[in-house]
Design a protein around this motif. Structure first.
Motif, PDB file in Angstrom:
ATOM      1  N   THR A   9     -20.139  -7.263  33.449  1.00  0.00           N
ATOM      2  CA  THR A   9     -19.857  -8.533  33.611  1.00  0.00           C
ATOM      3  C   THR A   9     -19.741  -9.077  32.296  1.00  0.00           C
ATOM      4  OG1 THR A   9     -21.897  -9.697  33.734  1.00  0.00           O
ATOM      5  CG2 THR A   9     -20.996  -9.153  35.736  1.00  0.00           C
ATOM      6  N   ILE A  10     -19.642 -10.468  31.966  1.00  0.00           N
ATOM      7  CA  ILE A  10     -19.404 -10.991  30.476  1.00  0.00           C
ATOM      8  C   ILE A  10     -20.912 -10.732  29.950  1.00  0.00           C
ATOM      9  CG2 ILE A  10     -19.847 -13.296  31.398  1.00  0.00           C
ATOM     10  CD1 ILE A  10     -17.341 -13.741  29.004  1.00  0.00           C
ATOM     11  N   PHE A  11     -21.692 -10.867  30.820  1.00  0.00           N
ATOM     12  CA  PHE A  11     -23.180 -10.889  30.286  1.00  0.00           C
ATOM     13  C   PHE A  11     -23.647  -9.830  29.654  1.00  0.00           C
ATOM     14  CE2 PHE A  11     -24.944 -14.707  33.111  1.00  0.00           C
ATOM     15  CZ  PHE A  11     -24.040 -15.587  32.411  1.00  0.00           C
ATOM     16  N   ASP A  12     -23.037  -8.490  30.068  1.00  0.00           N
ATOM     17  CA  ASP A  12     -23.128  -7.229  29.238  1.00  0.00           C
ATOM     18  C   ASP A  12     -22.863  -7.382  27.879  1.00  0.00           C
ATOM     19  OD1 ASP A  12     -24.129  -4.975  31.376  1.00  0.00           O
ATOM     20  OD2 ASP A  12     -22.531  -6.176  32.255  1.00  0.00           O
ATOM     21  N   GLU A  63     -21.588  -8.160  21.775  1.00  0.00           N
ATOM     22  CA  GLU A  63     -20.190  -8.094  21.404  1.00  0.00           C
ATOM     23  C   GLU A  63     -19.650  -9.516  21.493  1.00  0.00           C
ATOM     24  OE1 GLU A  63     -18.373  -5.380  24.202  1.00  0.00           O
ATOM     25  OE2 GLU A  63     -16.282  -6.286  23.578  1.00  0.00           O
ATOM     26  N   ILE A  64     -20.052 -10.532  22.295  1.00  0.00           N
ATOM     27  CA  ILE A  64     -19.734 -11.796  22.446  1.00  0.00           C
ATOM     28  C   ILE A  64     -21.049 -12.514  21.931  1.00  0.00           C
ATOM     29  CG2 ILE A  64     -19.564 -13.863  24.009  1.00  0.00           C
ATOM     30  CD1 ILE A  64     -17.856 -11.959  25.718  1.00  0.00           C
ATOM     31  N   PRO A  65     -20.835 -13.416  20.874  1.00  0.00           N
ATOM     32  CA  PRO A  65     -21.978 -14.102  20.514  1.00  0.00           C
ATOM     33  C   PRO A  65     -22.511 -15.416  21.206  1.00  0.00           C
ATOM     34  CG  PRO A  65     -19.937 -15.090  19.549  1.00  0.00           C
ATOM     35  CD  PRO A  65     -19.557 -13.772  20.620  1.00  0.00           C
ATOM     36  N   PHE A  83     -30.291 -17.421  26.703  1.00  0.00           N
ATOM     37  CA  PHE A  83     -29.441 -18.021  25.594  1.00  0.00           C
ATOM     38  C   PHE A  83     -29.040 -19.340  26.285  1.00  0.00           C
ATOM     39  CE2 PHE A  83     -25.879 -16.699  28.234  1.00  0.00           C
ATOM     40  CZ  PHE A  83     -26.603 -15.494  28.810  1.00  0.00           C
ATOM     41  N   LEU A  84     -28.384 -20.047  25.397  1.00  0.00           N
ATOM     42  CA  LEU A  84     -27.817 -21.450  25.748  1.00  0.00           C
ATOM     43  C   LEU A  84     -26.438 -21.160  26.667  1.00  0.00           C
ATOM     44  CD1 LEU A  84     -28.062 -23.678  22.675  1.00  0.00           C
ATOM     45  CD2 LEU A  84     -29.696 -23.337  24.708  1.00  0.00           C
ATOM     46  N   ASP A  85     -26.390 -21.786  27.935  1.00  0.00           N
ATOM     47  CA  ASP A  85     -24.910 -22.058  28.725  1.00  0.00           C
ATOM     48  C   ASP A  85     -23.923 -22.500  27.783  1.00  0.00           C
ATOM     49  OD1 ASP A  85     -24.460 -21.993  31.936  1.00  0.00           O
ATOM     50  OD2 ASP A  85     -23.016 -22.647  30.674  1.00  0.00           O
ATOM     51  N   ILE A  86     -23.037 -21.708  27.862  1.00  0.00           N
ATOM     52  CA  ILE A  86     -21.771 -22.362  27.121  1.00  0.00           C
ATOM     53  C   ILE A  86     -21.046 -23.671  27.550  1.00  0.00           C
ATOM     54  CG2 ILE A  86     -19.860 -21.096  28.450  1.00  0.00           C
ATOM     55  CD1 ILE A  86     -18.893 -20.034  25.461  1.00  0.00           C
ATOM     56  N   GLY A  90     -29.729 -28.677  26.300  1.00  0.00           N
ATOM     57  CA  GLY A  90     -30.826 -27.646  26.601  1.00  0.00           C
ATOM     58  C   GLY A  90     -30.490 -26.655  27.903  1.00  0.00           C
ATOM     59  N   HIS A  91     -29.270 -26.910  28.619  1.00  0.00           N
ATOM     60  CA  HIS A  91     -29.139 -25.809  29.495  1.00  0.00           C
ATOM     61  C   HIS A  91     -29.144 -24.313  29.032  1.00  0.00           C
ATOM     62  CE1 HIS A  91     -26.153 -25.187  33.352  1.00  0.00           C
ATOM     63  NE2 HIS A  91     -26.901 -24.130  33.128  1.00  0.00           N
ATOM     64  N   THR A  92     -30.130 -23.843  29.698  1.00  0.00           N
ATOM     65  CA  THR A  92     -30.319 -22.309  29.197  1.00  0.00           C
ATOM     66  C   THR A  92     -30.402 -21.308  30.361  1.00  0.00           C
ATOM     67  OG1 THR A  92     -32.025 -23.359  27.560  1.00  0.00           O
ATOM     68  CG2 THR A  92     -32.414 -20.975  28.333  1.00  0.00           C
ATOM     69  N   ALA A 151     -21.930 -19.146  47.219  1.00  0.00           N
ATOM     70  CA  ALA A 151     -23.077 -19.922  46.911  1.00  0.00           C
ATOM     71  C   ALA A 151     -22.881 -20.491  45.146  1.00  0.00           C
ATOM     72  CB  ALA A 151     -24.398 -19.348  47.000  1.00  0.00           C
ATOM     73  N   HIS A 152     -21.784 -20.479  45.008  1.00  0.00           N
ATOM     74  CA  HIS A 152     -21.439 -20.931  43.507  1.00  0.00           C
ATOM     75  C   HIS A 152     -21.590 -20.038  42.362  1.00  0.00           C
ATOM     76  CE1 HIS A 152     -20.698 -23.726  40.297  1.00  0.00           C
ATOM     77  NE2 HIS A 152     -20.319 -24.644  41.292  1.00  0.00           N
ATOM     78  N   GLN A 153     -21.820 -18.910  42.698  1.00  0.00           N
ATOM     79  CA  GLN A 153     -22.045 -17.512  41.454  1.00  0.00           C
ATOM     80  C   GLN A 153     -20.907 -17.300  40.903  1.00  0.00           C
ATOM     81  OE1 GLN A 153     -23.962 -14.142  42.737  1.00  0.00           O
ATOM     82  NE2 GLN A 153     -24.683 -13.724  40.564  1.00  0.00           N
TER      83      GLN A 153
HETATM   84  P1  5GP Z   1     -23.203 -19.301  38.081  1.00  0.00           P
HETATM   85  O1  5GP Z   1     -22.013 -20.174  38.644  1.00  0.00           O
HETATM   86  O2  5GP Z   1     -22.751 -17.940  37.893  1.00  0.00           O
HETATM   87  O3  5GP Z   1     -24.448 -19.370  38.494  1.00  0.00           O
HETATM   88  O4  5GP Z   1     -23.021 -19.750  36.348  1.00  0.00           O
HETATM   89  C1  5GP Z   1     -22.749 -18.823  35.401  1.00  0.00           C
HETATM   90  C2  5GP Z   1     -22.944 -19.560  33.988  1.00  0.00           C
HETATM   91  O5  5GP Z   1     -22.641 -18.803  32.959  1.00  0.00           O
HETATM   92  C3  5GP Z   1     -22.190 -20.807  33.889  1.00  0.00           C
HETATM   93  O6  5GP Z   1     -23.030 -22.201  33.905  1.00  0.00           O
HETATM   94  C4  5GP Z   1     -21.261 -20.676  32.781  1.00  0.00           C
HETATM   95  O7  5GP Z   1     -21.113 -21.819  31.851  1.00  0.00           O
HETATM   96  C5  5GP Z   1     -22.084 -19.520  32.100  1.00  0.00           C
HETATM   97  N1  5GP Z   1     -21.280 -18.754  31.003  1.00  0.00           N
HETATM   98  C6  5GP Z   1     -20.136 -18.179  31.723  1.00  0.00           C
HETATM   99  N2  5GP Z   1     -19.666 -17.336  30.510  1.00  0.00           N
HETATM  100  C7  5GP Z   1     -20.448 -17.613  29.547  1.00  0.00           C
HETATM  101  C8  5GP Z   1     -20.524 -17.034  28.173  1.00  0.00           C
HETATM  102  O8  5GP Z   1     -19.528 -16.470  27.697  1.00  0.00           O
HETATM  103  N3  5GP Z   1     -21.513 -17.656  27.260  1.00  0.00           N
HETATM  104  C9  5GP Z   1     -22.460 -18.508  27.811  1.00  0.00           C
HETATM  105  N4  5GP Z   1     -23.397 -18.866  26.903  1.00  0.00           N
HETATM  106  N5  5GP Z   1     -22.257 -18.853  28.844  1.00  0.00           N
HETATM  107  C10 5GP Z   1     -21.539 -18.216  29.638  1.00  0.00           C
END
Ligand code: 5GP
Length: 144
Positions: free
Chosen positions: A7-10, A16-18, A31-34, A40-42, A94-96
């Motif tokens: 996934t993007i988290f890898d 690779e992604i800052p 890390f901080l949520d984008i 402060g959402h982490t 479940a909103h993942q």
């Molecule tokens: P989920 O809905 O899966 O529980 O939440 C995924 C979270 O990952 C979302 O709050 C979204 O903003 C965050 N997110 C998705 N892509 C990225 C990214 O590339 N960088 C960061 N920092 N957060 C991300």
């Protein structure tokens, strides 16, 4: 068994992604949520790849459990929040969105934070007893 899909988290883990990294150890990255719901959402993730909490190894689960309260304290101190939610979604229903285990730490600042729809019903004795029996059976089958 199927390998968990990347996934993007890898890409965040590899750099690779800052991202704005808050904390890192052998098993965990925070890390901080984008797309923060509040300042402060982490996000706290295991380095181990896996979509759902129930698939996580004991080592990763323990590492997250050890550090999560410390990260909550840091978020509170940094933002001045006195209330927060921990959110951990499993499954797209479940909103993942990102299928790599993650815990959200979402501070509450006035109206900003996690919106919760909580439509509770009532717990009836026969159904409750049946559920407990089934869960205990499942735990026993795992040797827990
Ligand atoms: P989920 O809905 O899966 O529980 O939440 C995924 C979270 O990952 C979302 O709050 C979204 O903003 C965050 N997110 C998705 N892509 C990225 C990214 O590339 N960088 C960061 N920092 N957060 C991300």
């Amino acid at each position: 068994m199927n390998q968990p899909a990347p996934t993007i988290f890898d890409k965040i883990l590899s750099g690779e992604i800052p991202s704005y990294r808050v904390y890192e150890d052998d098993h965990v990255l925070a890390f901080l949520d984008i797309g923060p719901l509040s300042s402060g959402h982490t996000l706290v993730i295991p380095k181990e790849r896996g979509a759902f909490l129930h698939q996580l190894s004991e080592a990763s689960s323990a590492a997250i459990g050890r550090v999560l309260p410390r990260l909550c304290r840091a978020v509170m101190k940094a933002t001045g929040a006195t209330a927060y939610n921990i959110l951990q979604n499993n499954g797209t229903a479940a909103h993942q969105e990102v299928l790599h285990v993650h815990f959200h730490i979402i501070p509450r600042h006035g109206e900003s934070g996690l919106g919760i729809g909580w439509k509770s019903s009532s717990l009836e004795a026969p159904a409750a007893q049946k559920l407990v029996s089934r869960m205990q059976q499942a735990l026993a089958e795992e040797g827990a």
